[in-house]
Scaffold this motif. Sequence first.
Motif, PDB file in Angstrom:
ATOM      1  N   GLY A  97      -8.050   7.053  -0.502  1.00 31.92           N
ATOM      2  CA  GLY A  97      -7.671   5.946   0.377  1.00 31.92           C
ATOM      3  C   GLY A  97      -6.513   5.154  -0.194  1.00 31.92           C
ATOM      4  O   GLY A  97      -5.546   4.834   0.511  1.00 31.92           O
ATOM      5  N   PHE A 113     -17.822   7.310  -2.329  1.00 30.45           N
ATOM      6  CA  PHE A 113     -17.107   6.040  -2.519  1.00 30.45           C
ATOM      7  C   PHE A 113     -15.950   6.223  -3.499  1.00 30.45           C
ATOM      8  O   PHE A 113     -14.866   5.673  -3.305  1.00 30.45           O
ATOM      9  CB  PHE A 113     -18.051   4.935  -3.008  1.00 30.45           C
ATOM     10  CG  PHE A 113     -18.881   4.317  -1.925  1.00 30.45           C
ATOM     11  CD1 PHE A 113     -18.342   3.951  -0.711  1.00 30.45           C
ATOM     12  CD2 PHE A 113     -20.235   4.096  -2.125  1.00 30.45           C
ATOM     13  CE1 PHE A 113     -19.108   3.384   0.289  1.00 30.45           C
ATOM     14  CE2 PHE A 113     -21.018   3.518  -1.144  1.00 30.45           C
ATOM     15  CZ  PHE A 113     -20.453   3.169   0.078  1.00 30.45           C
ATOM     16  N   ALA A 137     -13.217   7.873  -1.626  1.00 30.40           N
ATOM     17  CA  ALA A 137     -12.553   6.916  -0.738  1.00 30.40           C
ATOM     18  C   ALA A 137     -11.583   6.027  -1.515  1.00 30.40           C
ATOM     19  O   ALA A 137     -10.460   5.775  -1.060  1.00 30.40           O
ATOM     20  CB  ALA A 137     -13.594   6.063  -0.015  1.00 30.40           C
TER      21      ALA A 137
END
Length: 127
Positions: free
Chosen positions: A24, A17, A20
């Motif tokens: 991201g 996470f 990400a």
Amino acid sequence: MNALEIVRLAVLVGHFFGLALLLGTFLFQVRTRSSLTLRPMLVGAIVQLVSGIALIATRRLQGLPVVDEKMIVKFVVALAVLSAVIIAVAAQRRGRAAGAGDRAARPWFYAAGILAGVNVVIAAVWQ
């Protein structure tokens, strides 16, 4: 499956996470000319660093192998990523206060994103 293995897997999910959030956010904004949003990258970099240390600890506690050289390199790169994001946030705040926008933050933003990608390559390729 013992409790420590469950903790290790939960930390691994948290590590993903963090990745990400970090990559991201970088990839979403890499071509934009509008204002940068750096907070998710900062949170992701912190999560990556803390969960990476926790992953090493849980592996050691379980007697699983750890490649020390690889972990040292990944730790140094993760520290560089976090440092670049912190510098980008500071440069962004100074630039906005002076009316210059995010111009001074962009090189640090790119450095953080590229170094995060390098850390992924190190994790995947180094056996």
